[in-house]
Design a protein around this motif. Structure first.
Motif, PDB file in Angstrom:
ATOM      1  N   HIS A 171      -9.417   8.809 -41.519  1.00 33.20           N
ATOM      2  CA  HIS A 171      -8.368   9.545 -42.227  1.00 33.20           C
ATOM      3  C   HIS A 171      -7.768  10.592 -41.292  1.00 33.20           C
ATOM      4  CE1 HIS A 171      -6.582  12.493 -45.036  1.00 33.20           C
ATOM      5  NE2 HIS A 171      -6.385  11.455 -45.822  1.00 33.20           N
ATOM      6  N   ALA A 172      -8.606  11.280 -40.531  1.00 33.48           N
ATOM      7  CA  ALA A 172      -8.113  12.296 -39.597  1.00 33.48           C
ATOM      8  C   ALA A 172      -7.256  11.663 -38.507  1.00 33.48           C
ATOM      9  CB  ALA A 172      -9.286  13.044 -38.978  1.00 33.48           C
ATOM     10  N   MET A 173      -7.635  10.479 -38.026  1.00 29.98           N
ATOM     11  CA  MET A 173      -6.828   9.786 -37.014  1.00 29.98           C
ATOM     12  C   MET A 173      -5.430   9.500 -37.540  1.00 29.98           C
ATOM     13  SD  MET A 173      -9.004   6.846 -35.059  1.00 29.98           S
ATOM     14  CE  MET A 173     -10.750   6.973 -35.407  1.00 29.98           C
ATOM     15  N   ILE A 174      -5.378   8.976 -38.757  1.00 30.04           N
ATOM     16  CA  ILE A 174      -4.085   8.633 -39.350  1.00 30.04           C
ATOM     17  C   ILE A 174      -3.230   9.888 -39.503  1.00 30.04           C
ATOM     18  CG2 ILE A 174      -2.923   7.685 -41.378  1.00 30.04           C
ATOM     19  CD1 ILE A 174      -5.638   6.106 -41.856  1.00 30.04           C
ATOM     20  N   MET A 175      -3.830  10.957 -40.013  1.00 24.45           N
ATOM     21  CA  MET A 175      -3.074  12.174 -40.270  1.00 24.45           C
ATOM     22  C   MET A 175      -2.566  12.810 -38.984  1.00 24.45           C
ATOM     23  SD  MET A 175      -2.883  12.359 -43.493  1.00 24.45           S
ATOM     24  CE  MET A 175      -2.154  13.989 -43.614  1.00 24.45           C
ATOM     25  N   LYS A 176      -3.228  12.564 -37.869  1.00 26.84           N
ATOM     26  CA  LYS A 176      -2.779  13.114 -36.587  1.00 26.84           C
ATOM     27  C   LYS A 176      -1.712  12.253 -35.921  1.00 26.84           C
ATOM     28  CE  LYS A 176      -6.885  13.482 -34.727  1.00 26.84           C
ATOM     29  NZ  LYS A 176      -7.963  13.771 -33.739  1.00 26.84           N
ATOM     30  N   THR A 177      -1.451  11.070 -36.457  1.00 28.11           N
ATOM     31  CA  THR A 177      -0.444  10.193 -35.873  1.00 28.11           C
ATOM     32  C   THR A 177       0.941  10.740 -36.184  1.00 28.11           C
ATOM     33  OG1 THR A 177      -1.899   8.272 -36.209  1.00 28.11           O
ATOM     34  CG2 THR A 177       0.427   7.833 -35.762  1.00 28.11           C
ATOM     35  N   PRO A 178       1.760  11.023 -35.168  1.00 22.86           N
ATOM     36  CA  PRO A 178       3.110  11.544 -35.435  1.00 22.86           C
ATOM     37  C   PRO A 178       3.920  10.534 -36.245  1.00 22.86           C
ATOM     38  CG  PRO A 178       2.528  11.786 -33.111  1.00 22.86           C
ATOM     39  CD  PRO A 178       1.480  10.913 -33.721  1.00 22.86           C
ATOM     40  N   PRO A 179       4.596  10.970 -37.308  1.00 23.30           N
ATOM     41  CA  PRO A 179       5.386  10.026 -38.114  1.00 23.30           C
ATOM     42  C   PRO A 179       6.373   9.206 -37.293  1.00 23.30           C
ATOM     43  CG  PRO A 179       5.173  12.108 -39.272  1.00 23.30           C
ATOM     44  CD  PRO A 179       4.578  12.321 -37.912  1.00 23.30           C
ATOM     45  N   GLN A 180       7.036   9.818 -36.307  1.00 26.87           N
ATOM     46  CA  GLN A 180       7.985   9.046 -35.515  1.00 26.87           C
ATOM     47  C   GLN A 180       7.277   8.057 -34.598  1.00 26.87           C
ATOM     48  OE1 GLN A 180      10.223  12.147 -33.583  1.00 26.87           O
ATOM     49  NE2 GLN A 180       9.018  12.071 -31.710  1.00 26.87           N
ATOM     50  N   GLY A 181       6.036   8.366 -34.226  1.00 29.96           N
ATOM     51  CA  GLY A 181       5.249   7.414 -33.441  1.00 29.96           C
ATOM     52  C   GLY A 181       4.848   6.212 -34.277  1.00 29.96           C
ATOM     53  N   LEU A 182       4.423   6.471 -35.517  1.00 32.13           N
ATOM     54  CA  LEU A 182       4.085   5.379 -36.419  1.00 32.13           C
ATOM     55  C   LEU A 182       5.309   4.530 -36.719  1.00 32.13           C
ATOM     56  CD1 LEU A 182       2.011   3.945 -38.179  1.00 32.13           C
ATOM     57  CD2 LEU A 182       2.433   5.651 -39.972  1.00 32.13           C
ATOM     58  N   ALA A 183       6.455   5.182 -36.928  1.00 34.05           N
ATOM     59  CA  ALA A 183       7.692   4.445 -37.185  1.00 34.05           C
ATOM     60  C   ALA A 183       8.072   3.574 -35.995  1.00 34.05           C
ATOM     61  CB  ALA A 183       8.823   5.421 -37.502  1.00 34.05           C
ATOM     62  N   GLY A 184       7.931   4.109 -34.793  1.00 37.06           N
ATOM     63  CA  GLY A 184       8.238   3.327 -33.597  1.00 37.06           C
ATOM     64  C   GLY A 184       7.346   2.115 -33.463  1.00 37.06           C
ATOM     65  N   ALA A 185       6.056   2.282 -33.785  1.00 36.74           N
ATOM     66  CA  ALA A 185       5.118   1.163 -33.707  1.00 36.74           C
ATOM     67  C   ALA A 185       5.392   0.125 -34.788  1.00 36.74           C
ATOM     68  CB  ALA A 185       3.680   1.679 -33.809  1.00 36.74           C
ATOM     69  N   PHE A 186       5.743   0.584 -35.998  1.00 33.65           N
ATOM     70  CA  PHE A 186       6.138  -0.367 -37.049  1.00 33.65           C
ATOM     71  C   PHE A 186       7.305  -1.228 -36.575  1.00 33.65           C
ATOM     72  CE2 PHE A 186       4.452   2.275 -40.848  1.00 33.65           C
ATOM     73  CZ  PHE A 186       3.339   1.467 -40.973  1.00 33.65           C
ATOM     74  N   ALA A 187       8.252  -0.623 -35.867  1.00 39.58           N
ATOM     75  CA  ALA A 187       9.405  -1.369 -35.372  1.00 39.58           C
ATOM     76  C   ALA A 187       8.977  -2.427 -34.359  1.00 39.58           C
ATOM     77  CB  ALA A 187      10.421  -0.421 -34.748  1.00 39.58           C
ATOM     78  N   ALA A 188       8.005  -2.100 -33.521  1.00 40.76           N
ATOM     79  CA  ALA A 188       7.521  -3.072 -32.531  1.00 40.76           C
ATOM     80  C   ALA A 188       6.920  -4.289 -33.217  1.00 40.76           C
ATOM     81  CB  ALA A 188       6.503  -2.422 -31.601  1.00 40.76           C
ATOM     82  N   VAL A 189       6.143  -4.060 -34.284  1.00 37.75           N
ATOM     83  CA  VAL A 189       5.552  -5.176 -35.023  1.00 37.75           C
ATOM     84  C   VAL A 189       6.632  -5.948 -35.773  1.00 37.75           C
ATOM     85  CG1 VAL A 189       3.916  -5.813 -36.836  1.00 37.75           C
ATOM     86  CG2 VAL A 189       3.335  -3.991 -35.235  1.00 37.75           C
ATOM     87  N   ARG A 190       7.558  -5.225 -36.373  1.00 30.53           N
ATOM     88  CA  ARG A 190       8.665  -5.865 -37.100  1.00 30.53           C
ATOM     89  C   ARG A 190       9.417  -6.859 -36.223  1.00 30.53           C
ATOM     90  NH1 ARG A 190      13.331  -1.797 -37.655  1.00 30.53           N
ATOM     91  NH2 ARG A 190      13.437  -2.405 -35.451  1.00 30.53           N
ATOM     92  N   ASP A 191       9.642  -6.499 -34.974  1.00 29.10           N
ATOM     93  CA  ASP A 191      10.493  -7.290 -34.091  1.00 29.10           C
ATOM     94  C   ASP A 191       9.724  -8.320 -33.256  1.00 29.10           C
ATOM     95  OD1 ASP A 191      12.551  -5.724 -35.035  1.00 29.10           O
ATOM     96  OD2 ASP A 191      12.514  -4.347 -33.322  1.00 29.10           O
ATOM     97  N   ALA A 192       8.401  -8.284 -33.317  1.00 27.07           N
ATOM     98  CA  ALA A 192       7.596  -9.173 -32.469  1.00 27.07           C
ATOM     99  C   ALA A 192       7.488 -10.566 -33.084  1.00 27.07           C
ATOM    100  CB  ALA A 192       6.202  -8.589 -32.266  1.00 27.07           C
ATOM    101  N   ASP A 193       7.653 -11.574 -32.259  1.00 26.08           N
ATOM    102  CA  ASP A 193       7.450 -12.963 -32.689  1.00 26.08           C
ATOM    103  C   ASP A 193       7.030 -13.779 -31.477  1.00 26.08           C
ATOM    104  OD1 ASP A 193       7.376 -15.482 -33.733  1.00 26.08           O
ATOM    105  OD2 ASP A 193       9.364 -15.402 -34.663  1.00 26.08           O
TER     106      ASP A 193
END
Length: 263
Positions: A171-193
């Motif tokens: 839980h602490a790891m997740i809470m320390k993740t910068p929101p814009q960093g998480l958003a950037g990583a979501f985009a990488a997964v979204r676009d990967a094929d």
């Protein structure tokens, strides 16, 4: 040893080395919304046989979190830049979830840098509400709501109910993740094929899946193993983070594939 490097685009990348310098290198790549400490349970065993190199994927942990969408190509090149800076010509690579996407990229794009490849609890492509989650992060949705989602996806109910220390750590790891960093990583997964290029991977490969994983399904692991020539497949009775849920069994499977002695 903890340290950081500055990548070509100016982003800082945090890393840690454990184990004897004369051992073969094993790189560990973390899942989305975690950092390199997700491997803490495993490093004491793995470092007996390898020089273990962990790093915080950009957007996570102590690494920089530049705004905007990240690409799988960028995340893969981050690993190559780290290896170059540390003068590591080639290494074993173990990536879990997002780290497994990066491992697939390396196997396709930089096979000469990979000795043996382990792709854990990952997929060649994922369909999900990534646009909605990215928008929610930029709109200020509380990270506590993402934390609840991730913990439910990562661990079985019995573990969430009885292992308070592990739940608090993640839980602490997740809470320390910068929101814009998480958003950037979501985009990488979204676009990967990677479905059409997996067959190009020619490195010895082990694919590990979780029988009860609802994020990257067992079928995803089977799909990857079927596409990569000669790949081995191990489906463990776990959810999304078997390295934590069943650490000893996970380590045994990893060491058996890598040769145990580090050879």
């Amino acid at each position: 040893m903890n340290d950081t490097i500055r990548l070509g685009d100016g982003t800082s990348l945090a890393y840690r080395l454990d184990g004897a310098a004369d051992k073969p290198v094993l790189i560990l790549s973390n899942s989305i919304a975690t950092d390199m400490t997700m491997w803490d349970d495993n490093v004491p065993v793995l470092a007996r046989h390898f020089r273990v190199l962990r790093y915080d994927t950009r957007g996570h942990g102590r690494s920089g979190a530049p705004p905007g969408a990240y690409s799988l190509d960028r995340l893969g090149r981050d690993v190559l830049e780290l290896m170059d800076r540390l003068e590591i010509r080639h290494a074993h690579f173990l990536g879990l979830s997002l780290g497994g996407f990066i491992g697939q990229w390396l196997g396709v794009r930089a096979p000469e840098r990979v000795d043996r490849l382990i792709l854990s609890n990952t997929a060649p492509w994922l369909d999900g509400p990534f646009e909605e989650m990215i928008a929610a992060l930029y709109d200020g949705k509380p990270m506590t709501e993402f934390a609840q989602m991730f913990l439910a996806n990562w661990f079985p109910a019995r573990m969430r109910e009885t292992d308070a220390a592990t739940m608090a750590r993640f839980h602490a790891m997740i809470m320390k993740t910068p929101p814009q960093g998480l958003a950037g990583a979501f985009a990488a997964v979204r676009d990967a094929d990677l479905r059409s290029v997996l067959r190009l991977i020619d490195r010895p490969t082990l694919v590990i899946g979780g029988a009860h994983d609802t994020v990257t399904l067992p079928e995803h692991s089977e799909q990857i193993a079927a596409a990569i020539p000669g790949a081995q497949l191990a489906i463990l009775p776990a959810v999304h983070l078997p390295n934590v849920e069943m650490a000893r069994a996970y380590e045994e499977r990893v060491l058996a594939f890598l040769g145990g002695s580090g050879s």
